[in-house]
Scaffold this motif. Structure first.
Motif, PDB file in Angstrom:
ATOM      1  N   UNK A   1       5.540  -7.060  -3.740  1.00  0.00           N
ATOM      2  CA  UNK A   1       4.209  -7.646  -3.851  1.00  0.00           C
ATOM      3  C   UNK A   1       3.930  -8.514  -2.637  1.00  0.00           C
ATOM      4  N   UNK A   2       2.689  -8.511  -2.238  1.00  0.00           N
ATOM      5  CA  UNK A   2       2.214  -9.366  -1.155  1.00  0.00           C
ATOM      6  C   UNK A   2       1.025 -10.128  -1.722  1.00  0.00           C
ATOM      7  N   UNK A   3       1.237 -11.400  -1.978  1.00  0.00           N
ATOM      8  CA  UNK A   3       0.193 -12.220  -2.587  1.00  0.00           C
ATOM      9  C   UNK A   3      -0.352 -13.207  -1.570  1.00  0.00           C
ATOM     10  N   UNK A   4      -1.640 -13.419  -1.637  1.00  0.00           N
ATOM     11  CA  UNK A   4      -2.292 -14.340  -0.715  1.00  0.00           C
ATOM     12  C   UNK A   4      -2.679 -15.620  -1.433  1.00  0.00           C
ATOM     13  N   UNK A   5      -2.592 -16.707  -0.698  1.00  0.00           N
ATOM     14  CA  UNK A   5      -3.120 -17.975  -1.201  1.00  0.00           C
ATOM     15  C   UNK A   5      -3.943 -18.609  -0.097  1.00  0.00           C
ATOM     16  N   UNK A   6      -4.997 -19.268  -0.496  1.00  0.00           N
ATOM     17  CA  UNK A   6      -5.848 -19.915   0.483  1.00  0.00           C
ATOM     18  C   UNK A   6      -6.939 -19.017   1.039  1.00  0.00           C
ATOM     19  N   UNK A   7      -6.874 -17.728   0.732  1.00  0.00           N
ATOM     20  CA  UNK A   7      -7.927 -16.815   1.152  1.00  0.00           C
ATOM     21  C   UNK A   7      -7.858 -15.582   0.266  1.00  0.00           C
ATOM     22  N   UNK A   8      -8.936 -14.830   0.280  1.00  0.00           N
ATOM     23  CA  UNK A   8      -8.973 -13.617  -0.519  1.00  0.00           C
ATOM     24  C   UNK A   8      -8.543 -12.424   0.321  1.00  0.00           C
ATOM     25  N   UNK A   9      -7.773 -11.549  -0.315  1.00  0.00           N
ATOM     26  CA  UNK A   9      -7.377 -10.316   0.372  1.00  0.00           C
ATOM     27  C   UNK A   9      -8.456  -9.244   0.293  1.00  0.00           C
ATOM     28  N   UNK A  10      -9.495  -9.532  -0.469  1.00  0.00           N
ATOM     29  CA  UNK A  10     -10.508  -8.510  -0.748  1.00  0.00           C
ATOM     30  C   UNK A  10     -11.084  -7.881   0.511  1.00  0.00           C
ATOM     31  N   UNK A  11     -11.209  -8.682   1.570  1.00  0.00           N
ATOM     32  CA  UNK A  11     -11.821  -8.181   2.806  1.00  0.00           C
ATOM     33  C   UNK A  11     -10.806  -8.044   3.926  1.00  0.00           C
ATOM     34  N   UNK A  12      -9.568  -7.815   3.550  1.00  0.00           N
ATOM     35  CA  UNK A  12      -8.489  -7.744   4.534  1.00  0.00           C
ATOM     36  C   UNK A  12      -7.750  -6.416   4.460  1.00  0.00           C
ATOM     37  N   UNK A  13      -7.456  -5.861   5.623  1.00  0.00           N
ATOM     38  CA  UNK A  13      -6.495  -4.772   5.693  1.00  0.00           C
ATOM     39  C   UNK A  13      -5.104  -5.378   5.606  1.00  0.00           C
ATOM     40  N   UNK A  14      -4.202  -4.664   4.967  1.00  0.00           N
ATOM     41  CA  UNK A  14      -2.839  -5.149   4.778  1.00  0.00           C
ATOM     42  C   UNK A  14      -1.850  -4.128   5.298  1.00  0.00           C
ATOM     43  N   UNK A  15      -0.869  -4.620   6.002  1.00  0.00           N
ATOM     44  CA  UNK A  15       0.212  -3.761   6.468  1.00  0.00           C
ATOM     45  C   UNK A  15       1.549  -4.240   5.948  1.00  0.00           C
ATOM     46  N   UNK A  16       2.422  -3.293   5.693  1.00  0.00           N
ATOM     47  CA  UNK A  16       3.822  -3.602   5.347  1.00  0.00           C
ATOM     48  C   UNK A  16       4.706  -3.170   6.511  1.00  0.00           C
ATOM     49  N   UNK A  17       5.648  -4.029   6.837  1.00  0.00           N
ATOM     50  CA  UNK A  17       6.561  -3.780   7.936  1.00  0.00           C
ATOM     51  C   UNK A  17       7.982  -4.066   7.461  1.00  0.00           C
ATOM     52  N   UNK A  18       8.947  -3.564   8.199  1.00  0.00           N
ATOM     53  CA  UNK A  18      10.325  -3.874   7.857  1.00  0.00           C
ATOM     54  C   UNK A  18      11.150  -4.014   9.116  1.00  0.00           C
TER      55      UNK A  18
ATOM     56  N   UNK B   1      -1.302  -7.120  -2.905  1.00  0.00           N
ATOM     57  CA  UNK B   1      -1.065  -5.749  -2.476  1.00  0.00           C
ATOM     58  C   UNK B   1       0.376  -5.403  -2.830  1.00  0.00           C
ATOM     59  N   UNK B   2       0.576  -4.161  -3.250  1.00  0.00           N
ATOM     60  CA  UNK B   2       1.896  -3.724  -3.701  1.00  0.00           C
ATOM     61  C   UNK B   2       2.431  -2.602  -2.813  1.00  0.00           C
ATOM     62  N   UNK B   3       3.743  -2.534  -2.775  1.00  0.00           N
ATOM     63  CA  UNK B   3       4.412  -1.399  -2.147  1.00  0.00           C
ATOM     64  C   UNK B   3       5.437  -0.892  -3.145  1.00  0.00           C
ATOM     65  N   UNK B   4       5.110   0.224  -3.775  1.00  0.00           N
ATOM     66  CA  UNK B   4       6.035   0.862  -4.711  1.00  0.00           C
ATOM     67  C   UNK B   4       6.989   1.729  -3.912  1.00  0.00           C
ATOM     68  N   UNK B   5       8.263   1.456  -4.066  1.00  0.00           N
ATOM     69  CA  UNK B   5       9.281   2.166  -3.292  1.00  0.00           C
ATOM     70  C   UNK B   5      10.191   2.920  -4.252  1.00  0.00           C
ATOM     71  N   UNK B   6      10.157   4.230  -4.163  1.00  0.00           N
ATOM     72  CA  UNK B   6      10.981   5.082  -5.006  1.00  0.00           C
ATOM     73  C   UNK B   6      11.994   5.845  -4.158  1.00  0.00           C
ATOM     74  N   UNK B   7      12.979   6.412  -4.827  1.00  0.00           N
ATOM     75  CA  UNK B   7      14.010   7.209  -4.145  1.00  0.00           C
ATOM     76  C   UNK B   7      14.561   6.471  -2.939  1.00  0.00           C
TER      77      UNK B   7
ATOM     78  N   UNK C   1       8.057  -7.303   5.357  1.00  0.00           N
ATOM     79  CA  UNK C   1       6.997  -8.265   5.605  1.00  0.00           C
ATOM     80  C   UNK C   1       5.639  -7.634   5.342  1.00  0.00           C
ATOM     81  N   UNK C   2       4.696  -8.475   4.912  1.00  0.00           N
ATOM     82  CA  UNK C   2       3.316  -8.015   4.880  1.00  0.00           C
ATOM     83  C   UNK C   2       2.495  -8.851   5.863  1.00  0.00           C
ATOM     84  N   UNK C   3       1.422  -8.254   6.310  1.00  0.00           N
ATOM     85  CA  UNK C   3       0.517  -8.902   7.260  1.00  0.00           C
ATOM     86  C   UNK C   3      -0.907  -8.552   6.877  1.00  0.00           C
TER      87      UNK C   3
END
Length: 128
Positions: free
Chosen positions: A21-38, A79-85, A95-97
């Motif tokens: 999970x990638x949770x935001x505080x202090x701002x809304x993610x509604x108008x944001x693109x989100x990326x997951x990195x590792x 925002x979620x990242x479901x990771x299977x297999x 990380x999320x951005x």
């Protein structure tokens, strides 16, 4: 304070699943693109997946296609990242951005995201 917080990492056996999970505080993610990195030990950080603010556009690294699914719940500001297999090579800090104000695009290029909209990461370890 504007902040992104990742959670959901842990130790899992090969073939198992985790949901990050990638949770935001202090701002809304509604108008944001989100990326997951590792970033694996001794390696550079790489893009894993991204989702546009509308949710209509997603992208995945070839290494995770068919196994990982990105989604968002704007009501929960998360925002979620479901990771299977999962495989041992998925072991990394994840990380999320966020990039605010971009509605229909996203990117798995980390330079696309402002440096002040990154979380601190959550560790995923895949091992038997």
């Amino acid at each position: 304070q504007l902040q992104l917080v990742e959670s959901g990492g842990g130790l899992v056996q090969p073939g198992g699943s985790l949901r990050l999970s990638c949770a935001a505080s202090g701002f809304t993610l509604r108008y944001s693109a989100i990326g997951w990195f590792r970033q694996a030990p001794g390696k550079e950080r790489v893009g894993v997946s991204c989702i546009s603010a509308t949710g209509g556009s997603t992208n995945y690294a070839d290494s995770v296609k068919g196994r990982f699914t990105i989604s968002r719940d704007n009501a929960k500001n998360t925002v979620y990242l479901q990771m299977n297999s999962l495989k041992p090579e998925d072991t990394a800090m994840y990380y999320c951005a966020a990039k605010r104000g971009v509605l229909i695009a996203c990117s798995t290029n980390e330079s696309w995201y402002p440096t002040n909209y990154w979380g601190q990461g959550t560790q995923v370890t895949v091992s038997s």
